[in-house]
Write a protein that holds these residues in place. Structure first.
Motif, PDB file in Angstrom:
ATOM      1  N   VAL A   1     -25.012 -24.739  16.711  1.00  0.00           N
ATOM      2  CA  VAL A   1     -24.767 -24.590  15.285  1.00  0.00           C
ATOM      3  C   VAL A   1     -23.537 -23.716  15.137  1.00  0.00           C
ATOM      4  O   VAL A   1     -23.418 -22.681  15.795  1.00  0.00           O
ATOM      5  N   GLU A   2     -22.615 -24.146  14.275  1.00  0.00           N
ATOM      6  CA  GLU A   2     -21.364 -23.424  14.098  1.00  0.00           C
ATOM      7  C   GLU A   2     -21.089 -23.222  12.610  1.00  0.00           C
ATOM      8  O   GLU A   2     -21.305 -24.124  11.804  1.00  0.00           O
ATOM      9  N   ILE A   3     -20.619 -22.042  12.250  1.00  0.00           N
ATOM     10  CA  ILE A   3     -20.260 -21.765  10.864  1.00  0.00           C
ATOM     11  C   ILE A   3     -18.982 -22.535  10.522  1.00  0.00           C
ATOM     12  O   ILE A   3     -18.095 -22.673  11.359  1.00  0.00           O
ATOM     13  N   THR A   4     -18.928 -23.060   9.311  1.00  0.00           N
ATOM     14  CA  THR A   4     -17.742 -23.786   8.843  1.00  0.00           C
ATOM     15  C   THR A   4     -16.860 -22.824   8.041  1.00  0.00           C
ATOM     16  O   THR A   4     -17.258 -21.691   7.748  1.00  0.00           O
ATOM     17  N   GLU A   5     -15.704 -23.295   7.659  1.00  0.00           N
ATOM     18  CA  GLU A   5     -14.832 -22.465   6.809  1.00  0.00           C
ATOM     19  C   GLU A   5     -15.532 -22.151   5.485  1.00  0.00           C
ATOM     20  O   GLU A   5     -15.449 -21.037   4.981  1.00  0.00           O
ATOM     21  N   ALA A   6     -16.218 -23.137   4.920  1.00  0.00           N
ATOM     22  CA  ALA A   6     -16.977 -22.900   3.676  1.00  0.00           C
ATOM     23  C   ALA A   6     -18.061 -21.843   3.908  1.00  0.00           C
ATOM     24  O   ALA A   6     -18.315 -21.001   3.038  1.00  0.00           O
ATOM     25  N   GLY A   7     -18.681 -21.875   5.077  1.00  0.00           N
ATOM     26  CA  GLY A   7     -19.688 -20.872   5.423  1.00  0.00           C
ATOM     27  C   GLY A   7     -19.075 -19.484   5.534  1.00  0.00           C
ATOM     28  O   GLY A   7     -19.654 -18.494   5.081  1.00  0.00           O
ATOM     29  N   ARG A   8     -17.905 -19.384   6.133  1.00  0.00           N
ATOM     30  CA  ARG A   8     -17.209 -18.093   6.236  1.00  0.00           C
ATOM     31  C   ARG A   8     -16.855 -17.552   4.850  1.00  0.00           C
ATOM     32  O   ARG A   8     -16.989 -16.361   4.582  1.00  0.00           O
ATOM     33  N   GLU A   9     -16.422 -18.446   3.986  1.00  0.00           N
ATOM     34  CA  GLU A   9     -16.051 -18.024   2.632  1.00  0.00           C
ATOM     35  C   GLU A   9     -17.256 -17.526   1.847  1.00  0.00           C
ATOM     36  O   GLU A   9     -17.182 -16.501   1.175  1.00  0.00           O
ATOM     37  N   VAL A  10     -18.380 -18.247   1.929  1.00  0.00           N
ATOM     38  CA  VAL A  10     -19.565 -17.832   1.192  1.00  0.00           C
ATOM     39  C   VAL A  10     -20.143 -16.542   1.787  1.00  0.00           C
ATOM     40  O   VAL A  10     -20.631 -15.679   1.054  1.00  0.00           O
ATOM     41  N   LEU A  11     -20.058 -16.374   3.100  1.00  0.00           N
ATOM     42  CA  LEU A  11     -20.504 -15.136   3.744  1.00  0.00           C
ATOM     43  C   LEU A  11     -19.652 -13.961   3.258  1.00  0.00           C
ATOM     44  O   LEU A  11     -20.184 -12.903   2.904  1.00  0.00           O
ATOM     45  N   ALA A  12     -18.350 -14.139   3.212  1.00  0.00           N
ATOM     46  CA  ALA A  12     -17.454 -13.081   2.731  1.00  0.00           C
ATOM     47  C   ALA A  12     -17.750 -12.748   1.269  1.00  0.00           C
ATOM     48  O   ALA A  12     -17.764 -11.571   0.882  1.00  0.00           O
ATOM     49  N   SER A  13     -18.020 -13.758   0.459  1.00  0.00           N
ATOM     50  CA  SER A  13     -18.342 -13.532  -0.958  1.00  0.00           C
ATOM     51  C   SER A  13     -19.632 -12.732  -1.105  1.00  0.00           C
ATOM     52  O   SER A  13     -19.708 -11.813  -1.920  1.00  0.00           O
ATOM     53  N   ALA A  14     -20.648 -13.087  -0.325  1.00  0.00           N
ATOM     54  CA  ALA A  14     -21.929 -12.369  -0.396  1.00  0.00           C
ATOM     55  C   ALA A  14     -21.755 -10.915   0.039  1.00  0.00           C
ATOM     56  O   ALA A  14     -22.279 -10.003  -0.605  1.00  0.00           O
ATOM     57  N   ARG A  15     -21.024 -10.689   1.117  1.00  0.00           N
ATOM     58  CA  ARG A  15     -20.790  -9.316   1.589  1.00  0.00           C
ATOM     59  C   ARG A  15     -20.009  -8.512   0.560  1.00  0.00           C
ATOM     60  O   ARG A  15     -20.320  -7.355   0.291  1.00  0.00           O
ATOM     61  N   ARG A  16     -18.984  -9.116  -0.019  1.00  0.00           N
ATOM     62  CA  ARG A  16     -18.154  -8.434  -1.017  1.00  0.00           C
ATOM     63  C   ARG A  16     -18.999  -8.076  -2.241  1.00  0.00           C
ATOM     64  O   ARG A  16     -18.943  -6.959  -2.746  1.00  0.00           O
ATOM     65  N   GLU A  17     -19.791  -9.021  -2.704  1.00  0.00           N
ATOM     66  CA  GLU A  17     -20.633  -8.781  -3.873  1.00  0.00           C
ATOM     67  C   GLU A  17     -21.640  -7.662  -3.605  1.00  0.00           C
ATOM     68  O   GLU A  17     -21.856  -6.798  -4.453  1.00  0.00           O
ATOM     69  N   GLU A  18     -22.245  -7.681  -2.428  1.00  0.00           N
ATOM     70  CA  GLU A  18     -23.213  -6.641  -2.065  1.00  0.00           C
ATOM     71  C   GLU A  18     -22.563  -5.262  -2.101  1.00  0.00           C
ATOM     72  O   GLU A  18     -23.123  -4.321  -2.649  1.00  0.00           O
ATOM     73  N   GLN A  19     -21.380  -5.141  -1.541  1.00  0.00           N
ATOM     74  CA  GLN A  19     -20.716  -3.842  -1.422  1.00  0.00           C
ATOM     75  C   GLN A  19     -20.060  -3.365  -2.704  1.00  0.00           C
ATOM     76  O   GLN A  19     -19.968  -2.167  -2.934  1.00  0.00           O
ATOM     77  N   GLU A  20     -19.580  -4.290  -3.532  1.00  0.00           N
ATOM     78  CA  GLU A  20     -18.754  -3.899  -4.669  1.00  0.00           C
ATOM     79  C   GLU A  20     -19.452  -3.972  -6.018  1.00  0.00           C
ATOM     80  O   GLU A  20     -19.037  -3.300  -6.955  1.00  0.00           O
ATOM     81  N   SER A  21     -20.490  -4.784  -6.143  1.00  0.00           N
ATOM     82  CA  SER A  21     -21.152  -4.945  -7.432  1.00  0.00           C
ATOM     83  C   SER A  21     -21.846  -3.653  -7.849  1.00  0.00           C
ATOM     84  O   SER A  21     -22.609  -3.071  -7.087  1.00  0.00           O
TER      85      SER A  21
END
Length: 156
Positions: A108-128
């Protein structure tokens, strides 16, 4: 306050701060966990993720893994991981391919879309401000939580 505290906290911030000031720290931690989890569930749902999918993407960010390895890292059963991977695959966040060294094994490999959604979730968690952006020092707070969890996990 009991179940549903997270909604009450969100609507009466100043009054809640005064009300909970005398609570034991364990109770504060319990309510904080429920409030943050509820808010984070909403964020993840908006991104098309679940907590299980988020942790799977987190582990896949370092490179492809076999389903069984991923299940072990995520501390879930193979069957649970299978369902999680299926959802992530349907949403385009991961891709599956045969292992070139062992054709019986699927990686199983993460896709570019997966990397983007992971970055969005991390950013939201830290900054919201409704999540962990509300704490003064995110990195220190995170370190303290890890210390607390590790200490509580030790056997007496």
């Amino acid at each position: 306050m009991g179940r549903g505290d997270e909604r009450e906290v969100a609507h009466r911030t100043d009054q809640v701060r005064a009300d909970v000031a005398s609570w034991p720290t364990g109770r504060l931690l319990s309510v904080a966990a429920r409030v943050v989890e509820s808010r984070f569930d909403e964020v993840l749902a908006g991104l098309g993720l679940t907590h299980a999918g988020l942790i799977a993407l987190h582990h896949l960010a370092d490179g492809p893994l076999a389903q069984r390895q991923l299940a072990g890292l995520c501390k879930v059963t193979d069957q649970t991981m299978s369902r999680t991977i299926e959802r992530l695959d349907r949403s385009g966040h991961v891709a599956r391919a045969a292992d070139v060294r062992d054709r019986r094994r699927v990686l199983v490999e993460i896709t570019e879309a997966g990397r983007e959604v992971l970055a969005s979730a991390r950013r939201e968690e830290q900054e919201s401000e409704s999540l962990l952006g509300a704490v003064d020092d995110y990195d220190h707070f995170r370190h303290q939580l890890i210390t607390l969890i590790a200490a509580a996990a030790r056997t007496p």
